[in-house]
Motif scaffolding. Structure first.
Motif, PDB file in Angstrom:
ATOM      1  N   THR A 156      19.486  61.358   2.649  1.00 25.32           N
ATOM      2  CA  THR A 156      20.525  62.369   2.432  1.00 25.32           C
ATOM      3  C   THR A 156      20.153  63.215   1.224  1.00 25.32           C
ATOM      4  O   THR A 156      19.585  62.697   0.258  1.00 25.32           O
ATOM      5  CB  THR A 156      21.892  61.675   2.227  1.00 25.32           C
ATOM      6  OG1 THR A 156      22.899  62.653   2.059  1.00 25.32           O
ATOM      7  CG2 THR A 156      21.872  60.754   1.023  1.00 25.32           C
ATOM      8  N   PRO A 157      20.398  64.517   1.260  1.00 20.58           N
ATOM      9  CA  PRO A 157      21.061  65.286   2.327  1.00 20.58           C
ATOM     10  C   PRO A 157      20.123  65.825   3.394  1.00 20.58           C
ATOM     11  O   PRO A 157      20.546  66.619   4.222  1.00 20.58           O
ATOM     12  CB  PRO A 157      21.684  66.440   1.540  1.00 20.58           C
ATOM     13  CG  PRO A 157      20.713  66.703   0.437  1.00 20.58           C
ATOM     14  CD  PRO A 157      20.157  65.357   0.048  1.00 20.58           C
ATOM     15  N   ASN A 158      18.861  65.423   3.382  1.00 19.69           N
ATOM     16  CA  ASN A 158      17.884  65.907   4.359  1.00 19.69           C
ATOM     17  C   ASN A 158      17.586  64.788   5.348  1.00 19.69           C
ATOM     18  O   ASN A 158      16.782  63.899   5.060  1.00 19.69           O
ATOM     19  CB  ASN A 158      16.595  66.345   3.643  1.00 19.69           C
ATOM     20  CG  ASN A 158      15.547  66.833   4.631  1.00 19.69           C
ATOM     21  OD1 ASN A 158      15.859  67.160   5.777  1.00 19.69           O
ATOM     22  ND2 ASN A 158      14.304  66.867   4.205  1.00 19.69           N
ATOM     23  N   PRO A 159      18.217  64.801   6.520  1.00 22.76           N
ATOM     24  CA  PRO A 159      18.023  63.691   7.463  1.00 22.76           C
ATOM     25  C   PRO A 159      16.713  63.762   8.232  1.00 22.76           C
ATOM     26  O   PRO A 159      16.430  62.850   9.009  1.00 22.76           O
ATOM     27  CB  PRO A 159      19.221  63.848   8.411  1.00 22.76           C
ATOM     28  CG  PRO A 159      19.513  65.299   8.402  1.00 22.76           C
ATOM     29  CD  PRO A 159      19.188  65.793   7.016  1.00 22.76           C
ATOM     30  N   THR A 160      15.908  64.811   8.037  1.00 17.71           N
ATOM     31  CA  THR A 160      14.636  64.889   8.753  1.00 17.71           C
ATOM     32  C   THR A 160      13.601  63.919   8.194  1.00 17.71           C
ATOM     33  O   THR A 160      12.588  63.664   8.838  1.00 17.71           O
ATOM     34  CB  THR A 160      14.081  66.317   8.703  1.00 17.71           C
ATOM     35  OG1 THR A 160      13.914  66.715   7.330  1.00 17.71           O
ATOM     36  CG2 THR A 160      15.037  67.277   9.388  1.00 17.71           C
ATOM     37  N   SER A 161      13.828  63.398   7.010  1.00 14.45           N
ATOM     38  CA  SER A 161      12.962  62.357   6.458  1.00 14.45           C
ATOM     39  C   SER A 161      13.765  61.074   6.363  1.00 14.45           C
ATOM     40  O   SER A 161      14.995  61.106   6.253  1.00 14.45           O
ATOM     41  CB  SER A 161      12.437  62.747   5.076  1.00 14.45           C
ATOM     42  OG  SER A 161      13.518  62.879   4.155  1.00 14.45           O
ATOM     43  N   GLY A 162      13.078  59.959   6.433  1.00 13.57           N
ATOM     44  CA  GLY A 162      13.782  58.691   6.399  1.00 13.57           C
ATOM     45  C   GLY A 162      12.819  57.535   6.539  1.00 13.57           C
ATOM     46  O   GLY A 162      11.616  57.659   6.264  1.00 13.57           O
ATOM     47  N   TYR A 163      13.353  56.411   7.002  1.00 10.89           N
ATOM     48  CA  TYR A 163      12.588  55.173   7.091  1.00 10.89           C
ATOM     49  C   TYR A 163      12.762  54.575   8.483  1.00 10.89           C
ATOM     50  O   TYR A 163      13.854  54.586   9.051  1.00 10.89           O
ATOM     51  CB  TYR A 163      13.054  54.161   6.046  1.00 10.89           C
ATOM     52  CG  TYR A 163      12.967  54.676   4.630  1.00 10.89           C
ATOM     53  CD1 TYR A 163      11.798  54.525   3.884  1.00 10.89           C
ATOM     54  CD2 TYR A 163      14.045  55.328   4.037  1.00 10.89           C
ATOM     55  CE1 TYR A 163      11.710  55.005   2.592  1.00 10.89           C
ATOM     56  CE2 TYR A 163      13.967  55.808   2.743  1.00 10.89           C
ATOM     57  CZ  TYR A 163      12.803  55.643   2.021  1.00 10.89           C
ATOM     58  OH  TYR A 163      12.724  56.128   0.742  1.00 10.89           O
ATOM     59  N   PHE A 164      11.665  54.063   8.998  1.00 12.07           N
ATOM     60  CA  PHE A 164      11.688  53.329  10.261  1.00 12.07           C
ATOM     61  C   PHE A 164      11.637  51.844   9.942  1.00 12.07           C
ATOM     62  O   PHE A 164      10.688  51.363   9.305  1.00 12.07           O
ATOM     63  CB  PHE A 164      10.498  53.728  11.140  1.00 12.07           C
ATOM     64  CG  PHE A 164      10.236  52.767  12.268  1.00 12.07           C
ATOM     65  CD1 PHE A 164      11.123  52.655  13.317  1.00 12.07           C
ATOM     66  CD2 PHE A 164       9.105  51.966  12.267  1.00 12.07           C
ATOM     67  CE1 PHE A 164      10.891  51.765  14.348  1.00 12.07           C
ATOM     68  CE2 PHE A 164       8.848  51.074  13.288  1.00 12.07           C
ATOM     69  CZ  PHE A 164       9.751  50.975  14.340  1.00 12.07           C
ATOM     70  N   ILE A 165      12.654  51.107  10.353  1.00 13.46           N
ATOM     71  CA  ILE A 165      12.708  49.677  10.059  1.00 13.46           C
ATOM     72  C   ILE A 165      13.054  48.917  11.334  1.00 13.46           C
ATOM     73  O   ILE A 165      13.632  49.474  12.276  1.00 13.46           O
ATOM     74  CB  ILE A 165      13.733  49.346   8.958  1.00 13.46           C
ATOM     75  CG1 ILE A 165      15.137  49.781   9.383  1.00 13.46           C
ATOM     76  CG2 ILE A 165      13.344  50.006   7.642  1.00 13.46           C
ATOM     77  CD1 ILE A 165      16.209  49.377   8.379  1.00 13.46           C
ATOM     78  N   ILE A 166      12.681  47.650  11.358  1.00 12.40           N
ATOM     79  CA  ILE A 166      12.979  46.744  12.464  1.00 12.40           C
ATOM     80  C   ILE A 166      13.874  45.646  11.917  1.00 12.40           C
ATOM     81  O   ILE A 166      13.490  44.942  10.975  1.00 12.40           O
ATOM     82  CB  ILE A 166      11.688  46.163  13.072  1.00 12.40           C
ATOM     83  CG1 ILE A 166      10.793  47.296  13.587  1.00 12.40           C
ATOM     84  CG2 ILE A 166      12.007  45.186  14.187  1.00 12.40           C
ATOM     85  CD1 ILE A 166       9.443  46.814  14.098  1.00 12.40           C
ATOM     86  N   VAL A 167      15.048  45.517  12.479  1.00 11.54           N
ATOM     87  CA  VAL A 167      16.035  44.585  11.951  1.00 11.54           C
ATOM     88  C   VAL A 167      16.529  43.693  13.077  1.00 11.54           C
ATOM     89  O   VAL A 167      16.487  44.066  14.254  1.00 11.54           O
ATOM     90  CB  VAL A 167      17.228  45.335  11.317  1.00 11.54           C
ATOM     91  CG1 VAL A 167      16.775  46.118  10.099  1.00 11.54           C
ATOM     92  CG2 VAL A 167      17.875  46.272  12.320  1.00 11.54           C
ATOM     93  N   PRO A 168      17.006  42.482  12.748  1.00 11.69           N
ATOM     94  CA  PRO A 168      17.585  41.619  13.783  1.00 11.69           C
ATOM     95  C   PRO A 168      18.801  42.277  14.418  1.00 11.69           C
ATOM     96  O   PRO A 168      19.618  42.903  13.743  1.00 11.69           O
ATOM     97  CB  PRO A 168      17.954  40.348  13.022  1.00 11.69           C
ATOM     98  CG  PRO A 168      17.117  40.372  11.785  1.00 11.69           C
ATOM     99  CD  PRO A 168      16.945  41.814  11.433  1.00 11.69           C
TER     100      PRO A 168
END
Length: 224
Positions: A156-168
């Motif tokens: 935030t505030p730029n949702p075009t960048s972020g994190y890819f995660i694998i969660v249960p």
């Protein structure tokens, strides 16, 4: 004076940002006019520039491409084009990756970004908004002890960048809100709350009944 200035800013700030974004989009799409021959360009024919003609040209190009892609001969032509790109080193890796992502995001049968989730990130007991992107690849799922899901955590505030995660999957909470509302919530840094259903307060544990005075008088004396 300060209150009046803030009131004026609240009126013009959203309008100004909206106009700036629209101007950026229109100016970018107007560059598609460069695809036309110089003699056919509207600026040369009319003698002056008309903003927005690039938007119309882009729409017509997309519409024409879509008409070709949905028929049999167009599908064969696109398959041949993709086969040609798939033989070019380095280009095939970029094109195939981008195509898979676009097909997943834009396809009606895909599940990517169709659900807004609540996940613990970046540590336990810290929750944030995320979006479901699918399930882990078989090579990854083989090393996981339980069922997991793949999610995208936007910044935030730029949702075009972020994190890819694998969660249960058991640690994921599905939210009763649309993806658009969730994006607004993220972009506004939590200021614009989505219009969701009212959440019932957590149930309180039943109160322990206290003995009445009559029962307390008839209780056996511990000293005897």
């Amino acid at each position: 004076m300060k209150r009046i200035l803030i009131a004026g800013l609240l009126v013009w700030a959203p309008l100004g940002i909206t106009l700036w974004v629209l101007h950026f989009l229109v100016s970018t799409l107007d560059q598609t006019l460069g695809l036309l021959p110089e003699a056919w360009q509207p600026d040369r024919l009319l003698g002056f520039h008309i903003p927005g003609l690039g938007v119309v040209l882009s729409f017509l190009i997309l519409l024409f491409t879509g008409v070709i892609a949905v028929n049999f001969f167009g599908a064969q032509l696109i398959a041949a084009w993709e086969s040609l790109l798939g033989r070019i080193p380095f280009v095939k890796s970029i094109y195939s990756s981008v195509k898979q992502v676009s097909d997943t995001l834009l396809s009606d049968s895909g599940n990517a970004f169709r659900k807004a989730l609540l996940v613990e990130f970046p540590h336990d007991n810290a929750w944030t908004i995320a979006f479901l992107t699918g399930t882990p690849a078989p090579a990854v799922a083989a090393h996981l002890s339980e069922e997991h899901v793949s999610v995208y955590v936007p910044t935030t505030p730029n949702p075009t960048s972020g994190y890819f995660i694998i969660v249960p999957k058991s640690r994921v909470r599905e939210l009763d809100m649309t993806v658009d509302d969730a994006l607004k919530y993220v972009i506004s840094m939590g200021v614009v709350a989505p219009r969701g259903l009212p959440v019932a307060p957590p149930a309180r544990p039943p109160a322990v009944p206290t003995p009445s005075p009559a029962l307390a008088d008839t209780a056996p004396n511990s000293r005897n």
